[in-house]
Design an enzyme around this catalytic site. Structure first.
Site, PDB file in Angstrom:
ATOM      1  N   ASP A 163     -39.556   6.754  49.016  1.00 46.62           N
ATOM      2  CA  ASP A 163     -39.920   7.826  49.946  1.00 46.62           C
ATOM      3  C   ASP A 163     -38.677   8.665  50.293  1.00 46.62           C
ATOM      4  O   ASP A 163     -38.736   9.888  50.379  1.00 46.62           O
ATOM      5  CB  ASP A 163     -40.519   7.214  51.217  1.00 46.62           C
ATOM      6  CG  ASP A 163     -41.605   6.208  50.879  1.00 46.62           C
ATOM      7  OD1 ASP A 163     -42.644   6.623  50.363  1.00 46.62           O
ATOM      8  OD2 ASP A 163     -41.380   4.998  51.076  1.00 46.62           O
ATOM      9  N   HIS A 191     -44.356   2.156  54.624  1.00 47.21           N
ATOM     10  CA  HIS A 191     -44.462   2.805  53.314  1.00 47.21           C
ATOM     11  C   HIS A 191     -45.945   3.100  53.077  1.00 47.21           C
ATOM     12  O   HIS A 191     -46.651   2.360  52.388  1.00 47.21           O
ATOM     13  CB  HIS A 191     -43.909   1.910  52.200  1.00 47.21           C
ATOM     14  CG  HIS A 191     -44.232   2.471  50.836  1.00 47.21           C
ATOM     15  ND1 HIS A 191     -43.710   3.647  50.373  1.00 47.21           N
ATOM     16  CD2 HIS A 191     -45.069   2.047  49.868  1.00 47.21           C
ATOM     17  CE1 HIS A 191     -44.198   3.912  49.175  1.00 47.21           C
ATOM     18  NE2 HIS A 191     -45.035   2.959  48.845  1.00 47.21           N
TER      19      HIS A 191
END
Ligand code: NAD
Ligand code: LMR
Length: 331
Positions: A163, A191
């Site tokens: 990410d 996440h």
């Protein structure tokens, strides 16, 4: 060989025959993760149906004649696979398909991480470090740590470096700067689509990123693009991210072991110590610095109201995941 050469580092990779495993193993063996002087022994853990494919990967690893590869073996028994492990890349899990949310995976994958936590407890090395890649990664790390009572929970982390890298790439594309010009970006929370990619403290060639982009772009384009990138890859590629995920897993562990560069940080999901109002114990992403094999949550960052709301929303999802696995008896 020099008789005094240090023992190789044992790296256990679960899901070794999967798509991320295949993208990961060769780079670990080449030295990309632990450095050009560190020998590695690879323990590949797979389920029986995929063990033969993992044996095939061993043949290819052999054919690369990597000078740093000091040994390799395929295991179906987690206790044997984690025996003496210094590092674990916990990848093996069922990936999300089109239309699935991570919550759907809690039950399917939670059972894997309880068993592996027990196996880690039974025989991992004293300096053991794990990154969980298999989704739902944060909560799987929580489950594994809970089943490895003798191993400090702080050694169980989950990957949000993908990410982080996605966010860096989007900010670079927007500002026209090279990715190398971007520092101090952070991923907070889970996440998942609730994550908060935060550029409040980021700089682009030393200039505050918030002076280069407007708030509308941050809220309406940047955050959703990064947070939903996994689903975008699944939709466009027809399968979940693999090489980019493997690259991020290598970066996560490389930075943990070798240290973050001066003036910058990385993002890692780690068991909270209560920092920034994140309840202690849940595995949530924070900006961290690393040194000497330890990580430290970056302290004392100013958190705006905008950031606070987004961190709280992702943390709420993590708490709900924790409660769901507690109901399933996994935590
Ligand atoms: P894959 O299906 O290609 O491979 C998974 C492998 O795990 C398979 O070979 C399977 O046999 C193996 N496996 C299943 N149960 C196991 C067990 N108990 N022990 C050992 N191995 C086991 O999947 P993939 O694309 O490599 O993805 C793996 C995981 O990583 C998925 O959960 C995916 O959602 C996740 N992922 C996470 C991120 C992240 O940023 N955290 C990014 C991409 C993918
Ligand atoms: C990703 O972020 O690419 C992975 O976690 C896959 C997914 O299910 O989103």
């Amino acid at each position: 060989m020099n008789a005094q050469a240090p023992a190789p580092v044992t790296v256990t990779v679960t899901g070794a025959a999967g798509q991320i495993g295949y993208a990961l193993l060769f780079r670990i063996a080449s030295g990309a993760m632990l450095g050009p002087d560190v020998r590695v022994k690879l323990n590949l853990l797979e389920i029986p149906q995929a063990a033969q494919a993992a044996e095939g990967t061993l043949l290819e690893l052999q054919d690369c004649a990597f000078p740093l590869l000091a040994g390799m073996e395929v295991f179906e028994d987690p206790v044997k696979a984690f025996d003496g492990a210094n590092i674990a890349m916990l990848v093996g899990a069922r990936p999300r398909g089109p239309g699935m949310e991570r919550a759907d995976l809690l039950k399917a994958n939670g059972g894997i991480f309880s068993v592996q936590g027990q196996a880690i407890n039974a025989g991992a090395a004293a300096d053991f470090k794990a990154v969980v890649v298999g989704n739902p990664a944060n909560t799987n790390a929580l489950i594994a740590a809970a089943h490895a009572r003798d191993v400090p929970a702080s050694r169980f982390t989950a990957m949000t470096r993908l990410d982080h890298d996605r966010a860096v790439a989007q900010l670079a594309a927007k500002t026209g700067a090279p990715v190398s010009a971007i520092s101090n970006l952070a991923i907070w929370g889970n996440h998942s689509a609730s994550q908060y990619p935060d550029i409040t403290h980021a700089t682009v060639s030393g200039q505050p990123a918030t002076e280069l982009v407007d708030q509308g772009w941050i809220a309406d384009e940047f955050i959703p693009r990064v947070a939903k990138r996994g689903a975008e890859i699944i939709a466009v590629r027809g399968g979940s991210s693999a090489a980019s995920a493997a690259n991020a897993a290598i970066e996560h562990m490389r930075l943990w072991v070798q240290g973050t560069p001066a003036g910058d940080w990385t993002s890692m999901a780690v068991p909270s110590d209560g920092s920034y109002g994140v309840p202690a114990g849940i595995v949530s992403s924070f900006p961290v610095t690393t040194s000497g094999g330890d990580y430290t949550i970056v302290p004392d960052l100013a958190i705006s109201e905008f950031s606070r709301a987004r961190i709280d929303a992702s943390v709420a999802e993590l708490l709900a995941e924790r409660d769901a696995v507690a109901e399933l008896g996994l935590f």
